[in-house]
Design a protein around this motif. Structure first.
Motif, PDB file in Angstrom:
ATOM      1  N   SER A 166     -19.765  45.370   4.964  1.00 13.98           N
ATOM      2  CA  SER A 166     -18.415  45.576   5.480  1.00 13.98           C
ATOM      3  C   SER A 166     -17.882  46.916   4.988  1.00 13.98           C
ATOM      4  O   SER A 166     -18.377  47.499   4.025  1.00 13.98           O
ATOM      5  CB  SER A 166     -17.492  44.451   5.025  1.00 13.98           C
ATOM      6  OG  SER A 166     -17.202  44.583   3.649  1.00 13.98           O
ATOM      7  N   GLU A 167     -16.849  47.410   5.651  1.00 16.66           N
ATOM      8  CA  GLU A 167     -16.238  48.669   5.247  1.00 16.66           C
ATOM      9  C   GLU A 167     -15.675  48.564   3.832  1.00 16.66           C
ATOM     10  O   GLU A 167     -15.778  49.494   3.038  1.00 16.66           O
ATOM     11  CB  GLU A 167     -15.146  49.060   6.239  1.00 16.66           C
ATOM     12  CG  GLU A 167     -15.694  49.386   7.608  1.00 16.66           C
ATOM     13  CD  GLU A 167     -14.608  49.762   8.592  1.00 16.66           C
ATOM     14  OE1 GLU A 167     -13.453  49.963   8.177  1.00 16.66           O
ATOM     15  OE2 GLU A 167     -14.929  49.852   9.789  1.00 16.66           O
ATOM     16  N   ARG A 194     -18.567  50.297  -3.214  1.00 15.65           N
ATOM     17  CA  ARG A 194     -19.808  50.890  -3.709  1.00 15.65           C
ATOM     18  C   ARG A 194     -19.642  52.387  -3.936  1.00 15.65           C
ATOM     19  O   ARG A 194     -20.147  52.940  -4.905  1.00 15.65           O
ATOM     20  CB  ARG A 194     -20.951  50.640  -2.728  1.00 15.65           C
ATOM     21  CG  ARG A 194     -21.385  49.201  -2.604  1.00 15.65           C
ATOM     22  CD  ARG A 194     -22.520  48.892  -3.453  1.00 15.65           C
ATOM     23  NE  ARG A 194     -23.517  49.945  -3.293  1.00 15.65           N
ATOM     24  CZ  ARG A 194     -24.698  49.903  -3.842  1.00 15.65           C
ATOM     25  NH1 ARG A 194     -25.051  48.877  -4.523  1.00 15.65           N
ATOM     26  NH2 ARG A 194     -25.543  50.907  -3.703  1.00 15.65           N
ATOM     27  N   ALA A 195     -18.926  53.057  -3.038  1.00 11.83           N
ATOM     28  CA  ALA A 195     -18.707  54.494  -3.184  1.00 11.83           C
ATOM     29  C   ALA A 195     -17.891  54.785  -4.447  1.00 11.83           C
ATOM     30  O   ALA A 195     -18.177  55.737  -5.172  1.00 11.83           O
ATOM     31  CB  ALA A 195     -18.008  55.050  -1.951  1.00 11.83           C
ATOM     32  N   TYR A 196     -16.868  53.960  -4.718  1.00 12.27           N
ATOM     33  CA  TYR A 196     -16.098  54.120  -5.953  1.00 12.27           C
ATOM     34  C   TYR A 196     -17.009  53.979  -7.169  1.00 12.27           C
ATOM     35  O   TYR A 196     -16.922  54.731  -8.132  1.00 12.27           O
ATOM     36  CB  TYR A 196     -14.978  53.087  -6.047  1.00 12.27           C
ATOM     37  CG  TYR A 196     -13.664  53.543  -5.459  1.00 12.27           C
ATOM     38  CD1 TYR A 196     -12.989  54.652  -5.952  1.00 12.27           C
ATOM     39  CD2 TYR A 196     -13.082  52.840  -4.414  1.00 12.27           C
ATOM     40  CE1 TYR A 196     -11.789  55.060  -5.415  1.00 12.27           C
ATOM     41  CE2 TYR A 196     -11.878  53.236  -3.860  1.00 12.27           C
ATOM     42  CZ  TYR A 196     -11.231  54.356  -4.375  1.00 12.27           C
ATOM     43  OH  TYR A 196     -10.039  54.756  -3.839  1.00 12.27           O
ATOM     44  N   PRO A 210     -12.730  57.712  -1.347  1.00 14.03           N
ATOM     45  CA  PRO A 210     -13.736  57.541  -0.292  1.00 14.03           C
ATOM     46  C   PRO A 210     -13.109  57.012   0.998  1.00 14.03           C
ATOM     47  O   PRO A 210     -12.152  56.239   0.967  1.00 14.03           O
ATOM     48  CB  PRO A 210     -14.706  56.522  -0.885  1.00 14.03           C
ATOM     49  CG  PRO A 210     -13.895  55.754  -1.853  1.00 14.03           C
ATOM     50  CD  PRO A 210     -12.873  56.708  -2.385  1.00 14.03           C
ATOM     51  N   GLU A 211     -13.637  57.463   2.119  1.00 12.46           N
ATOM     52  CA  GLU A 211     -13.181  57.022   3.439  1.00 12.46           C
ATOM     53  C   GLU A 211     -14.396  56.739   4.307  1.00 12.46           C
ATOM     54  O   GLU A 211     -15.410  57.423   4.224  1.00 12.46           O
ATOM     55  CB  GLU A 211     -12.328  58.100   4.101  1.00 12.46           C
ATOM     56  CG  GLU A 211     -11.025  58.372   3.397  1.00 12.46           C
ATOM     57  CD  GLU A 211     -10.212  59.441   4.114  1.00 12.46           C
ATOM     58  OE1 GLU A 211     -10.646  59.910   5.187  1.00 12.46           O
ATOM     59  OE2 GLU A 211      -9.155  59.798   3.593  1.00 12.46           O
ATOM     60  N   VAL A 257     -23.640  52.622   7.331  1.00 17.46           N
ATOM     61  CA  VAL A 257     -22.216  52.860   7.118  1.00 17.46           C
ATOM     62  C   VAL A 257     -22.132  54.178   6.360  1.00 17.46           C
ATOM     63  O   VAL A 257     -22.740  54.337   5.305  1.00 17.46           O
ATOM     64  CB  VAL A 257     -21.570  51.726   6.290  1.00 17.46           C
ATOM     65  CG1 VAL A 257     -20.103  52.003   6.054  1.00 17.46           C
ATOM     66  CG2 VAL A 257     -21.748  50.389   6.981  1.00 17.46           C
ATOM     67  N   VAL A 258     -21.381  55.131   6.917  1.00 23.46           N
ATOM     68  CA  VAL A 258     -21.271  56.458   6.337  1.00 23.46           C
ATOM     69  C   VAL A 258     -19.912  56.583   5.651  1.00 23.46           C
ATOM     70  O   VAL A 258     -18.885  56.299   6.255  1.00 23.46           O
ATOM     71  CB  VAL A 258     -21.414  57.555   7.418  1.00 23.46           C
ATOM     72  CG1 VAL A 258     -21.350  58.931   6.788  1.00 23.46           C
ATOM     73  CG2 VAL A 258     -22.698  57.369   8.200  1.00 23.46           C
ATOM     74  N   VAL A 259     -19.926  57.005   4.375  1.00 19.28           N
ATOM     75  CA  VAL A 259     -18.699  57.138   3.584  1.00 19.28           C
ATOM     76  C   VAL A 259     -18.609  58.563   3.055  1.00 19.28           C
ATOM     77  O   VAL A 259     -19.571  59.078   2.482  1.00 19.28           O
ATOM     78  CB  VAL A 259     -18.694  56.134   2.403  1.00 19.28           C
ATOM     79  CG1 VAL A 259     -17.434  56.291   1.578  1.00 19.28           C
ATOM     80  CG2 VAL A 259     -18.827  54.714   2.901  1.00 19.28           C
ATOM     81  N   ASP A 260     -17.450  59.196   3.269  1.00 19.65           N
ATOM     82  CA  ASP A 260     -17.177  60.524   2.720  1.00 19.65           C
ATOM     83  C   ASP A 260     -16.217  60.395   1.563  1.00 19.65           C
ATOM     84  O   ASP A 260     -15.318  59.552   1.583  1.00 19.65           O
ATOM     85  CB  ASP A 260     -16.544  61.441   3.776  1.00 19.65           C
ATOM     86  CG  ASP A 260     -17.552  61.938   4.796  1.00 19.65           C
ATOM     87  OD1 ASP A 260     -18.750  61.897   4.505  1.00 19.65           O
ATOM     88  OD2 ASP A 260     -17.113  62.371   5.879  1.00 19.65           O
ATOM     89  N   GLY A 261     -16.391  61.242   0.558  1.00 23.88           N
ATOM     90  CA  GLY A 261     -15.489  61.253  -0.585  1.00 23.88           C
ATOM     91  C   GLY A 261     -15.681  62.512  -1.393  1.00 23.88           C
ATOM     92  O   GLY A 261     -16.504  63.368  -1.057  1.00 23.88           O
TER      93      GLY A 261
END
Length: 110
Positions: A59-60, A66-68, A75-76, A85-89
């Motif tokens: 899920s988003e 996970r990015a945190y 992260p967005e 799922v692609v996350v930018d931060g």
């Protein structure tokens, strides 16, 4: 009968039992004892309280968490596809993009 032989036989049998492969259960059993009395809960292994009702995919919300944990600040979600799922931060070296597989557990793929 000699006590040494009995002990040796018992140890051999115990070792044989320990060597048998064990099957992992499909459910877990939790026992909570609190002020309201004991509470027993059985739940599926893939149960996730943050993503209840959807056992497939990442899920988003899980991807942001996970990015945190990977050290990204702010992260967005950039994109969600069938496979990833692609996350930018912002990381230590500037803008960072992290890719997670769109499956349970959100494993990192890039």
């Amino acid at each position: 009968m000699n006590i040494g032989k009995v002990l040796a036989t018992g140890l051999t049998m115990a070792g044989a039992l320990m060597a048998l492969p064990s099957a992992s259960p499909a459910q877990s059993l939790d026992l909570y004892i609190g002020p309201g009395g004991p509470d027993v809960q059985m739940r599926d292994r893939e149960y996730d309280p943050d993503n209840y009702g959807s056992y497939r995919g990442c899920s988003e919300r899980q991807a942001i968490r996970r990015a945190y944990r990977l050290g990204l600040s702010d992260p967005e979600i950039e994109a969600v596809t069938r496979r990833q799922v692609v996350v930018d931060g912002v990381g230590r070296r500037g803008l960072t993009t992290v890719y997670f597989a769109n499956r349970p557990g959100c494993p990192r793929i890039g």
